[in-house]
Design a protein around this motif. Structure first.
Motif, short mmCIF file in Angstrom:
data_model
loop_
_atom_site.label_atom_id
_atom_site.label_comp_id
_atom_site.label_asym_id
_atom_site.label_seq_id
_atom_site.Cartn_x
_atom_site.Cartn_y
_atom_site.Cartn_z
N THR A 1 0.90 -1.15 -0.27
CA THR A 1 0.17 0.10 -0.06
C THR A 1 0.77 1.37 -0.10
O THR A 1 0.48 2.33 -0.78
CB THR A 1 -0.97 0.08 1.35
OG1 THR A 1 -0.19 0.04 2.46
CG2 THR A 1 -1.86 -1.06 1.32
N GLU A 2 1.97 1.09 0.79
CA GLU A 2 2.93 2.38 0.70
C GLU A 2 4.28 2.14 1.05
O GLU A 2 4.64 1.19 1.72
CB GLU A 2 2.21 3.31 1.87
CG GLU A 2 3.04 4.70 1.92
CD GLU A 2 2.61 5.42 3.14
OE1 GLU A 2 3.23 6.50 3.32
OE2 GLU A 2 1.46 5.25 3.69
N CYS B 1 7.60 0.39 5.00
CA CYS B 1 6.51 0.10 4.02
C CYS B 1 5.34 -0.31 4.96
O CYS B 1 5.66 -1.01 6.09
CB CYS B 1 7.01 -0.78 2.82
SG CYS B 1 7.08 -2.44 3.46
#
Length: 517
Positions: free
Chosen positions: A255-256, A264
């Motif tokens: 997701t990121e 992360c």
């Protein structure tokens, strides 16, 4: 008699031959035959004794531990062959300079170190060494918690002796000496005879080395258990793609990413329970206990993500030329070797797109070339930046710079055994070496009006240090006692002299009496 006993038991740094378990096992078996001067039996006795001493030698413990550490480091540096993979596949993953030696490395067992004798032979020797030390030194070391027989000396300890003459009031000196030892943290054993005082500092540390070797035994058993029960999984998660893991029993989606900060966020959805999705945060190289497994984020690898849309703004399936990539609506090309161009085709067209990554002023820019099968030169040749949309024919395309994350997971039923072994090993090192015990035997010998105090000390320390400790300690105790005794004698004699003097009026008191009259 006391001198003879001390002289017989005074060991200046040598490790005793054999041990408690060895002599109880061997001596009773062949003592009668040896006493008959049987040459074969004597040879067998000497051979078994030498072998036993080699197997129980602490230097063998250090050597096997060092060998296991070196082999483990080599196994972490050199890629290890998975049991189900072929030799050709393993050799193809080696550096080009090492590939010619691949077959030799496989023959020597370097490709599977943790399944070879290079690893398990030192582990077996360490296990045997620890078992023998526990059997030989365990009972006597455990006995040191309650009593300290002089007949046994720890193989890693040294003994030293020092003798002083007792002062005339020896009883008071011994009482003062005991109080001084207790004040310094020594504990007194129950006296066996009136002429013997047994004291110890850090008495519980005698079993420290037993804890160390017990931890080593559990460690080898944990390694053996892991050899059969360890489950591993290594996978990569790409942006906008999900990745399933049977070991972790779920599906992961990136997701990121914060590659500069090494963190992360990943969405995890358990298998069969879509409503229980959760967001997990991973830090680079920091182990994380998740779903009864140890997981770790090992790398952020830069990738080039390409997507193409048609005139209806619908994603088009792309066919890469690289064999390790599958057709997808989003292609992720690795940037480990950015000098090589990337190729892909659009189905039902005669278009081949080439992407060449190059660095311009520390910013990512990419050369895009579109070539039709019937043409000799590209019809489109442009340079675009990351995230910039470019068009060709009726299609629009975008190139992104992203990162994929690599995660490894280990699930091992022997994990609790590793934790217990580590706790025992650390406790053994702490109590055995960082907080070593000190054993003292004080023998009192009275001959006529004179007396002597024989002190024997045993400790995990050089012989010279133990001798110096005894000399300084006993000398200072004797000097302090003599000084305090002399001071008390001086004060007592002064008091006696004052009591013997007659009491008379001072001249001042006579003058005052005359003034009053």
């Amino acid at each position: 008699m006391v001198e003879q006993l001390i002289r017989n038991e005074q060991v200046v740094g040598s490790i005793p031959t054999g041990g408690f378990f060895y002599f109880s096992l061997v001596n009773n078996f062949e003592m009668d035959i040896v006493s008959q001067n049987n040459p074969l039996s004597q040879y067998f006795h000497r051979f078994t004794l030498r072998t036993w001493n080699v197997l129980r030698d602490p230097q063998l413990t250090v050597a096997t531990i060092a060998a296991l550490i070196i082999i483990t480091l080599l196994g972490m540096i050199i890629p290890q062959q998975v049991a189900s993979s072929s030799n050709a596949l393993w050799m193809s993953n080696l550096p080009s300079s090492v590939q010619p030696w691949g077959e030799l490395l496989i023959l020597l067992g370097i490709s599977h170190l943790f399944r070879s004798l290079w690893f398990w032979l030192p582990a077996a020797v360490l296990l045997l060494n620890s078992f023998i030390i526990l059997a030989d030194d365990g009972p006597a070391s455990w006995q040191r918690l309650h009593t300290a027989p002089l007949e046994w000396q720890h193989p890693l300890a040294h003994r030293a002796e020092y003798t002083i003459s007792l002062p005339p009031n020896a009883d008071e000196f011994l009482i003062t000496l005991k109080k001084s030892l207790v004040a310094k943290g020594f504990s007194l054993y129950e006296p066996l005879t009136p002429a013997l005082i047994e004291v110890a500092q850090y008495r519980e540390s005698w079993v420290g080395l037993l804890a160390l070797h017990l931890g080593l035994v559990l460690l080898v058993f944990a390694l053996l258990m892991s050899h059969y029960t360890l489950n591993t999984d290594a996978f990569s998660i790409f942006p906008s793609e999900s990745r399933s893991s049977q070991l972790l029993n779920g599906k992961f989606e990136l997701t990121e990413t914060e590659a500069n900060q090494g963190t992360c966020q990943i969405s995890y959805t358990p298998t069969g329970d879509e409503q229980s999705a959760q967001i997990l945060t991973w830090q680079l190289y920091q182990p994380k206990l998740f779903n009864q497994a140890i997981t770790m984020l090992t790398a952020f690898d830069p990738i080039l993500t390409v997507e193409v849309r048609d005139k209806t703004n619908k994603l088009v399936k792309l066919i890469p030329k690289q064999e390790d990539l599958a057709p997808s609506e989003r292609l992720n090309f690795s940037l480990e070797n950015s000098n090589q161009p990337f190729y892909f085709q659009i189905p039902q067209t005669n278009l081949t797109i080439q992407i060449m990554a190059r660095l311009v002023q520390n910013e990512g820019s990419y050369n895009i070339q579109v070539l039709r099968h019937s043409e000799n030169s590209p019809s489109v040749n442009i340079t675009v930046q990351t995230g910039e949309i470019f068009k060709f024919d009726s299609y629009t395309a975008t190139v992104f710079l992203n990162y994929k994350v690599n995660i490894v997971a280990y699930r091992d039923p022997a994990l609790s055994l590793y934790l217990v072994a580590a706790l025992l090993i650390m406790s053994g090192i702490w109590f055995g070496f960082l907080r070593p015990p000190l054993q003292l035997w004080l023998f009192i010998e009275i001959k006529g009006t004179e007396g002597r105090l024989h002190a024997v000390a045993e400790k995990f320390a050089p012989l010279e240090d133990i001798t110096k400790f005894l000399e300084i300690w006993l000398t200072s105790e004797l000097l302090n006692f003599t000084a305090s005794t002399d001071e008390i004698s001086t004060i007592t004699s002064l008091d006696n002299e004052n009591e013997a003097l007659p009491v008379t009026d001072s001249p001042k008191n006579n003058d005052d009496q005359k003034f009053q009259n």
